[in-house]
Design a protein around this motif. Structure first.
Motif, PDB file in Angstrom:
ATOM      1  N   LEU A   2       0.815  -1.195   0.000  1.00 15.10           N
ATOM      2  CA  LEU A   2       0.000   0.000   0.000  1.00 15.10           C
ATOM      3  C   LEU A   2       0.859   1.260   0.000  1.00 15.10           C
ATOM      4  O   LEU A   2       2.033   1.224   0.350  1.00 15.10           O
ATOM      5  N   LYS A   3       0.258   2.380  -0.370  1.00 17.80           N
ATOM      6  CA  LYS A   3       0.900   3.678  -0.208  1.00 17.80           C
ATOM      7  C   LYS A   3       0.510   4.237   1.149  1.00 17.80           C
ATOM      8  O   LYS A   3      -0.671   4.282   1.496  1.00 17.80           O
ATOM      9  N   ALA A   4       1.496   4.644   1.923  1.00 23.10           N
ATOM     10  CA  ALA A   4       1.232   5.130   3.273  1.00 23.10           C
ATOM     11  C   ALA A   4       0.386   6.392   3.235  1.00 23.10           C
ATOM     12  O   ALA A   4       0.636   7.301   2.439  1.00 23.10           O
ATOM     13  N   PRO A   5      -0.629   6.485   4.100  1.00 25.61           N
ATOM     14  CA  PRO A   5      -1.453   7.696   4.145  1.00 25.61           C
ATOM     15  C   PRO A   5      -0.671   8.861   4.734  1.00 25.61           C
ATOM     16  O   PRO A   5       0.321   8.688   5.444  1.00 25.61           O
ATOM     17  N   GLY A   6      -1.150  10.071   4.458  1.00 28.92           N
ATOM     18  CA  GLY A   6      -0.481  11.258   4.970  1.00 28.92           C
ATOM     19  C   GLY A   6      -0.815  11.579   6.401  1.00 28.92           C
ATOM     20  O   GLY A   6      -0.070  12.276   7.083  1.00 28.92           O
ATOM     21  N   SER A   7      -1.955  11.078   6.895  1.00 31.45           N
ATOM     22  CA  SER A   7      -2.381  11.380   8.255  1.00 31.45           C
ATOM     23  C   SER A   7      -3.293  10.280   8.752  1.00 31.45           C
ATOM     24  O   SER A   7      -3.803   9.454   7.970  1.00 31.45           O
ATOM     25  N   LEU A   8      -3.540  10.286  10.048  1.00 30.22           N
ATOM     26  CA  LEU A   8      -4.458   9.308  10.632  1.00 30.22           C
ATOM     27  C   LEU A   8      -5.873   9.483  10.099  1.00 30.22           C
ATOM     28  O   LEU A   8      -6.644   8.518  10.030  1.00 30.22           O
ATOM     29  N   ALA A   9      -6.221  10.703   9.713  1.00 30.78           N
ATOM     30  CA  ALA A   9      -7.561  10.960   9.189  1.00 30.78           C
ATOM     31  C   ALA A   9      -7.837  10.177   7.907  1.00 30.78           C
ATOM     32  O   ALA A   9      -9.004   9.963   7.541  1.00 30.78           O
ATOM     33  N   GLU A  10      -6.776   9.763   7.221  1.00 30.93           N
ATOM     34  CA  GLU A  10      -6.941   9.017   5.976  1.00 30.93           C
ATOM     35  C   GLU A  10      -7.166   7.520   6.192  1.00 30.93           C
ATOM     36  O   GLU A  10      -7.326   6.769   5.231  1.00 30.93           O
ATOM     37  N   LEU A  11      -7.179   7.106   7.454  1.00 29.37           N
ATOM     38  CA  LEU A  11      -7.450   5.697   7.745  1.00 29.37           C
ATOM     39  C   LEU A  11      -8.969   5.481   7.762  1.00 29.37           C
ATOM     40  O   LEU A  11      -9.591   5.215   8.777  1.00 29.37           O
ATOM     41  N   THR A  12      -9.549   5.625   6.610  1.00 28.60           N
ATOM     42  CA  THR A  12     -10.998   5.529   6.429  1.00 28.60           C
ATOM     43  C   THR A  12     -11.416   4.062   6.388  1.00 28.60           C
ATOM     44  O   THR A  12     -10.574   3.154   6.247  1.00 28.60           O
ATOM     45  N   PRO A  13     -12.723   3.794   6.478  1.00 28.78           N
ATOM     46  CA  PRO A  13     -13.179   2.397   6.322  1.00 28.78           C
ATOM     47  C   PRO A  13     -12.710   1.780   5.012  1.00 28.78           C
ATOM     48  O   PRO A  13     -12.338   0.597   4.978  1.00 28.78           O
ATOM     49  N   GLU A  14     -12.711   2.564   3.942  1.00 28.47           N
ATOM     50  CA  GLU A  14     -12.286   2.044   2.649  1.00 28.47           C
ATOM     51  C   GLU A  14     -10.801   1.665   2.677  1.00 28.47           C
ATOM     52  O   GLU A  14     -10.401   0.606   2.172  1.00 28.47           O
ATOM     53  N   PHE A  15      -9.984   2.555   3.259  1.00 25.35           N
ATOM     54  CA  PHE A  15      -8.554   2.262   3.334  1.00 25.35           C
ATOM     55  C   PHE A  15      -8.312   1.027   4.196  1.00 25.35           C
ATOM     56  O   PHE A  15      -7.529   0.143   3.820  1.00 25.35           O
ATOM     57  N   MET A  16      -8.959   0.948   5.350  1.00 25.92           N
ATOM     58  CA  MET A  16      -8.726  -0.178   6.244  1.00 25.92           C
ATOM     59  C   MET A  16      -9.236  -1.480   5.653  1.00 25.92           C
ATOM     60  O   MET A  16      -8.676  -2.556   5.919  1.00 25.92           O
ATOM     61  N   THR A  17     -10.285  -1.424   4.841  1.00 27.95           N
ATOM     62  CA  THR A  17     -10.755  -2.633   4.167  1.00 27.95           C
ATOM     63  C   THR A  17      -9.669  -3.190   3.258  1.00 27.95           C
ATOM     64  O   THR A  17      -9.392  -4.396   3.244  1.00 27.95           O
ATOM     65  N   VAL A  18      -9.031  -2.309   2.488  1.00 28.26           N
ATOM     66  CA  VAL A  18      -7.942  -2.741   1.620  1.00 28.26           C
ATOM     67  C   VAL A  18      -6.750  -3.214   2.448  1.00 28.26           C
ATOM     68  O   VAL A  18      -6.136  -4.253   2.149  1.00 28.26           O
ATOM     69  N   ALA A  19      -6.406  -2.453   3.498  1.00 29.03           N
ATOM     70  CA  ALA A  19      -5.236  -2.783   4.311  1.00 29.03           C
ATOM     71  C   ALA A  19      -5.368  -4.166   4.957  1.00 29.03           C
ATOM     72  O   ALA A  19      -4.398  -4.922   5.032  1.00 29.03           O
ATOM     73  N   LEU A  20      -6.555  -4.488   5.426  1.00 31.44           N
ATOM     74  CA  LEU A  20      -6.764  -5.755   6.129  1.00 31.44           C
ATOM     75  C   LEU A  20      -7.111  -6.908   5.188  1.00 31.44           C
ATOM     76  O   LEU A  20      -7.181  -8.057   5.623  1.00 31.44           O
TER      77      LEU A  20
END
Length: 361
Positions: A2-20
């Motif tokens: 993955l590409k690292a997000p710029g902030s904690l605010a970018e840890l959205t449900p969509e991002f975490m779905t992909v991450a996990l």
């Protein structure tokens, strides 16, 4: 990766779905709740996770890059992406550590992300240096480090770990390092804690010993090192068991770096004085149990005597900077390494004999 997000605010449900997704296929995250945020070398927090479909962990611990100054410090140490690469390697680390769920990097701004197990779900408790570990906890931690070291002892690294490098502290940073140590020593004197400065120490000789420590950590059979096993990078589990996290300074090198740094930095001064020889013998026996012929105790003891120079310099740098750790943590750790430096006569050990060769040109 993955590409690292710029902030904690970018840890959205969509991002975490992909991450996990790789570890928990079919899990679709519906909601993310962010806990309290800690700011140190990195930013870190615990996420509560709620799912619309499938199943995954109820919570996860997350680390992303910190402020620019801290990121640049990690770049100087060649450590800005090491933990993320380790987490993404899939390599089994044979000691207690959090399970890695996902990792990401972003080279354009030296960004990194690691999503890992929330160890509190197993009854884990994060440690810090203001409370020393017990002798039993340190013995358990040394046994874990011995398993890690034995698994990679003097053998080629798997391809997924070939990003690991030995410790290096080159001369180019020496003037900056010396100035930082001098500032840290002045802060100690102004704070009314001059007793924390061993009488044999000044910024010039400690800086040379600091770089000589990195040189010595490249000698002997190389293995995989945690690299930074101070108490704040450990957690306790029921039964006086110890786990290790925060692997951003993972390196290859000589066993003594991890052992000396962990043992002298984790025990209270009196416990260290009473038990360090037995604990070192226990580590050597654990190496033997892992299939590695250990060093002789007398040579291992000599290498161990040299290690407080690195710990003392590291935590004086931390205290000098003032932004990486709370002052109480820095002072508690400086106190332990300072006492070890004096007790073990580190100024007459291998690191002091090597230091004149590490002079600034």
């Amino acid at each position: 990766m993955l590409k690292a997000p710029g902030s904690l605010a970018e840890l959205t449900p969509e991002f975490m779905t992909v991450a996990l997704g790789q570890r928990f296929p079919g899990a679709i995250v519906e909601r993310v709740e962010t806990g309290a945020v800690g700011n140190g070398t990195n930013r870190r927090t615990t996420l509560r996770l709620f799912y619309r479909k499938g199943a995954g962990p109820d919570s996860a611990f997350v680390k992303i890059q910190g402020r620019l100054f801290n990121r640049l410090a990690l770049v100087a140490l060649r450590a800005w992406q090491a933990e993320a690469l380790l987490a993404g390697s899939g390599v089994d680390l044979p000691l207690e550590h959090p399970d890695f769920f996902a990792a990401a990097t972003d080279r354009s701004r030296f960004g990194s992300l690691v999503v890992m197990e929330d160890i509190t779900a197993r009854g884990g408790r994060a440690n810090d240096a203001t409370t020393a570990l017990t002798v039993s906890e340190v013995a358990d931690g040394l046994a874990g480090l011995a398993r890690l070291h034995a698994a990679f002892w003097d053998r080629p690294l798997p391809s997924s770990l070939r990003f690991l490098e030995p410790w290096r502290l080159g001369r180019v940073w020496a003037p900056v390092s010396r100035a930082s140590l001098a500032h840290g020593l002045r802060r100690l004197r102004r704070s009314g804690r001059p007793e924390l400065i061993p009488r044999q120490v000044d910024s010039a000789n400690l800086e040379r010993q600091f770089r000589a420590s990195a040189y010595l950590a490249q000698l002997g059979p190389r293995t995989v090192l945690h690299g930074d096993p101070h108490p704040g990078n450990t957690y306790s589990l029921p039964g006086e068991r110890i786990g290790f996290y925060d692997w951003q300074l993972v390196r290859t090198g000589d066993w003594c770096h991890d052992v000396g740094y962990f043992l002298a930095g984790s025990l209270g001064v009196e416990d260290r004085r009473a038990h360090e020889q037995d604990l070192l013998k226990g580590y050597l026996q654990a190496l033997r149990s892992g299939g590695v012929p250990p060093p002789r105790f007398d040579s291992a003891w000599e290498r161990y005597r040299s290690t407080p120079a690195f710990g003392l310099a590291t935590w004086l740098h931390t205290y000098s900077a003032g932004s990486f750790q709370p002052e109480s943590v820095s002072l508690a750790t400086v106190e332990r390494f300072s006492a070890a430096y004096s007790d073990l006569e580190t100024h007459q050990s291998d690191v002091a004999r090597e230091a004149p060769r590490r002079r600034v040109a």
